[in-house]
Enzyme design. Structure first.
Site, PDB file in Angstrom:
ATOM      1  N   TYR A 338       0.859  -1.189   0.000  1.00 35.86           N
ATOM      2  CA  TYR A 338       0.000   0.000   0.000  1.00 35.86           C
ATOM      3  C   TYR A 338       0.897   1.242   0.000  1.00 35.86           C
ATOM      4  CZ  TYR A 338      -4.194   2.735   1.481  1.00 35.86           C
ATOM      5  OH  TYR A 338      -5.247   3.610   1.569  1.00 35.86           O
ATOM      6  N   CYS A 339       0.748   2.104  -1.018  1.00 37.78           N
ATOM      7  CA  CYS A 339       1.460   3.375  -1.103  1.00 37.78           C
ATOM      8  C   CYS A 339       2.970   3.137  -1.026  1.00 37.78           C
ATOM      9  CB  CYS A 339       0.959   4.327  -0.021  1.00 37.78           C
ATOM     10  SG  CYS A 339       1.582   6.025  -0.167  1.00 37.78           S
ATOM     11  N   LEU A 340       3.648   3.705  -0.026  1.00 34.64           N
ATOM     12  CA  LEU A 340       5.086   3.494   0.117  1.00 34.64           C
ATOM     13  C   LEU A 340       5.402   2.014   0.294  1.00 34.64           C
ATOM     14  CD1 LEU A 340       7.995   4.377   0.536  1.00 34.64           C
ATOM     15  CD2 LEU A 340       7.402   5.110   2.848  1.00 34.64           C
ATOM     16  N   PHE A 366      -1.622  -1.044  -3.980  1.00 36.94           N
ATOM     17  CA  PHE A 366      -2.653  -0.057  -3.662  1.00 36.94           C
ATOM     18  C   PHE A 366      -2.021   1.339  -3.781  1.00 36.94           C
ATOM     19  CE2 PHE A 366      -5.006  -2.945  -0.353  1.00 36.94           C
ATOM     20  CZ  PHE A 366      -5.409  -3.785  -1.376  1.00 36.94           C
TER      21      PHE A 366
END
Length: 605
Positions: A338-340, A366
């Site tokens: 997710y993200c980073l 994500f």
């Protein structure tokens, strides 16, 4: 429109209670003196170093450059001014006609999503309607002028645009007592008690921030991690310096043979995916028959200052895969980033491709960027001057303060996450509503200095991750083009942090089969969207053309959550099932109950 000239009923206006005013002012004096003293003490106690200048973001230089460009083309500026004054004259005329009882159309209207002017008095009262439209005209004028400068460097133009909008948002009449009809009404009805309560709220927020304003967005006393949020049953089965690994208790008799590992970002805490039972992605995934493992990152302090992005890879995904094999006996794992956490997942996959490590059998991303060429509005904060200033601050403590990161993200949505609370808390004197998402948003995390400097410079500033062989982790030059793992890429249409068009770029980089799905809403709400909510649509498309706009033009919009689409995709990778696995049944002993102790460490800057 007829006007009633009857004088207002004095009974409708309350005078403030002198005793309440006296007590409040005494409390303000005592607490204010303590806050100032504490703030000055903290400032004088900072590690000596080069003092930060009055303009660390170098906003002034950007606006000076814009002004110079505008002066080189005075005709365009004059045209913008003439248009503004013509609209303003029309507004004056329309307001006069309204006062004589005529119905007139508005000269300008706010965006339908703008909640600042929801009170009916902004339209029904001629004075407040004039104030509202006057502000909207001025805002449009400032924005147009900022966009009118020719040949500005793209990053300078982006900075000018961003800070112009920050100024415009701050100057909204809804943010001031004398120009907000809702606040004036409340003040009249309560005899000014709302302003006294607001002053107390302001002092409390200054105390929370130890002299710096830290706006309270929610009633934090109503939430306890592990008691009413992050409550999906499970156990911590592994930990190291950087993370705890949580294995969740199954709720089905059989589970998919492949375990599921979730790697959240360490900019925020993992329980965004496990807020409440009804919107918990973790609980839902368990119910779909996944053996779910989640990385719970540590909230680092100065002892972890030298932890690098490489360390996060080795002590994060690699350590988790080793632990999952011991816990379940399985080498093949489905992984979500997710993200980073997704950026770390992509880096790990590129590393594994060289090492011929095939344990990650499918990868889900994500709201993830791996190509940072168009990194959205966060790029405003990442130029050489600001990076140097940030690195100096990080070196003093060994980490980036959690509040600095939180403030940056809040500025991306200033009207929703700053100014609305200024009005509610300080002008209306209301107590914040208990809201789990805002509690999570305020539960800030620190960033180790070495890791964060590498991440901002090598990825955001230099965009090295998409340049084959430019970044080396653990002795391996990374090449994202070597990734052949099946990938599910989820982006969100209104994402201010990872713009969906940037997330889409990964479809042109990975060499394995790719499914791209675009969800409505933003970075959080677009992801945390359970099927039962009935909210937000999503778009799917089979072809992956080079331009994201072409993909969207041929995509199919489907109602509701994307979660079932992902479940169909993930089970299509491997449908094999085994009896449900209980935490602690394998070679890893239970260390403590979920959600673990790491997630409960607060960043008290």
């Amino acid at each position: 429109m007829a006007h009633d000239d009857t004088p207002p009923d004095p009974a409708a206006f309350r005078m403030p209670d002198p005793a309440v005013v006296s007590r409040t002012m005494a409390d303000v004096a005592e607490r204010g003196q303590r806050i100032v003293a504490d703030f000055l003490r903290r400032q004088s106690g900072d590690t000596p170093g080069r003092p930060e200048g009055p303009d660390p973001a170098h906003i002034g230089a950007a606006f000076m450059e814009m002004t110079a460009r505008l002066m080189a083309n005075p005709a365009r500026l004059m045209q913008a001014q003439l248009g503004f004054w013509q609209d303003y004259l029309t507004l004056w005329q329309n307001t006069a006609r309204r006062m004589w009882g005529e119905e007139v159309p508005p000269v300008i209207a706010e965006d339908s999503k703008d909640r600042r002017f929801k009170d009916e008095a902004w339209r029904e009262n001629e004075v407040f309607d004039f104030i509202r439209q006057s502000y909207l005209l001025s805002a449009r004028y400032f924005t147009n002028v900022a966009h009118a400068a020719d040949d500005l460097d793209p990053k300078t133009a982006q900075k000018v645009d961003f800070y112009t909008r920050q100024f415009v948002d701050a100057m909204s009449p809804s943010n001031f007592l004398m120009t907000n009809p809702e606040v004036l009404r409340k003040t009249a009805e309560s005899g000014g008690e709302n302003l006294l309560r607001g002053l107390q709220n302001l002092l409390s927020d200054l105390e929370r921030g130890k002299g710096k304003l830290r706006i309270r967005m929610t009633d934090e006393s109503k939430f306890r991690i592990g008691e009413n949020i992050a409550v999906t049953p499970g156990k911590v089965v592994y930990q190291n310096d950087l993370m705890q690994l949580v294995q969740y208790t199954p709720t089905t008799e059989k589970v998919l043979k492949r375990p599921l590992l979730i790697i959240p970002p360490w900019i925020n805490k993992f329980y965004i995916l496990d807020l409440r039972p009804k919107n918990s992605f973790v609980r839902w995934a368990v119910a779909q028959g996944h053996t779910v493992f989640v990385v719970s990152w540590v909230n680092p302090d100065e002892r972890l200052a030298q932890k690098s992005f490489e360390d996060y890879m080795l002590e994060g995904p690699y350590a988790a895969l080793d632990a999952i094999e011991k816990a379940t006996g399985e080498k093949g794992v489905n992984v979500i980033g997710y993200c980073l956490g997704g950026t770390l997942l992509a880096s790990t996959l590129a590393h594994m491709a060289v090492k011929r490590d095939t344990r990650i059998r499918s990868a889900t991303f994500f709201t993830t960027m791996v190509d940072f060429a168009e990194a959205g509005e966060l790029s405003v904060f990442i130029d050489e001057e600001q990076l140097k200033s940030l690195e100096e601050r990080m070196q003093k403590r060994g980490y980036l303060e959690g509040r600095e990161m939180a403030t940056t993200f809040n500025m991306l949505r200033a009207n929703d996450l700053i100014w609305s609370f200024v009005v509610q808390n300080y002008l209306l004197g209301q107590e914040p509503f208990p809201f789990d998402l805002l509690y999570w948003n305020d539960d800030s995390t620190r960033m180790p200095a070495a890791m964060h400097s590498f991440y901002l410079r090598r990825m955001y500033q230099q965009n090295d991750l998409v340049k084959p062989g430019t970044i080396t982790l653990a002795g391996v030059p990374l090449d994202l083009g070597k990734i052949r793992t099946p990938a599910y890429i989820l982006a969100t249409r209104e994402d201010h942090i990872a713009p969906w068009t940037s997330a889409y770029r990964a479809t042109q980089i990975y060499q394995g089969p790719v499914r791209f799905v675009l969800a409505a809403s933003g970075h959080i709400a677009g992801v945390v969207n359970p099927p039962d909510s009935g909210k937000y649509s999503h778009w799917t498309g089979e072809e992956m053309p080079p331009r994201p706009e072409d993909w969207f033009g041929n995509a199919t919009e489907l109602a509701g959550s994307w979660w079932p689409d992902w479940q169909r995709w993930i089970t299509a990778q491997d449908k094999a099932q085994v009896p449900a696995r209980q935490p602690g049944d394998g070679a890893l002993p239970v260390l403590e109950d979920a959600p673990g102790s790491y997630v409960k460490v607060m960043a008290t800057d």
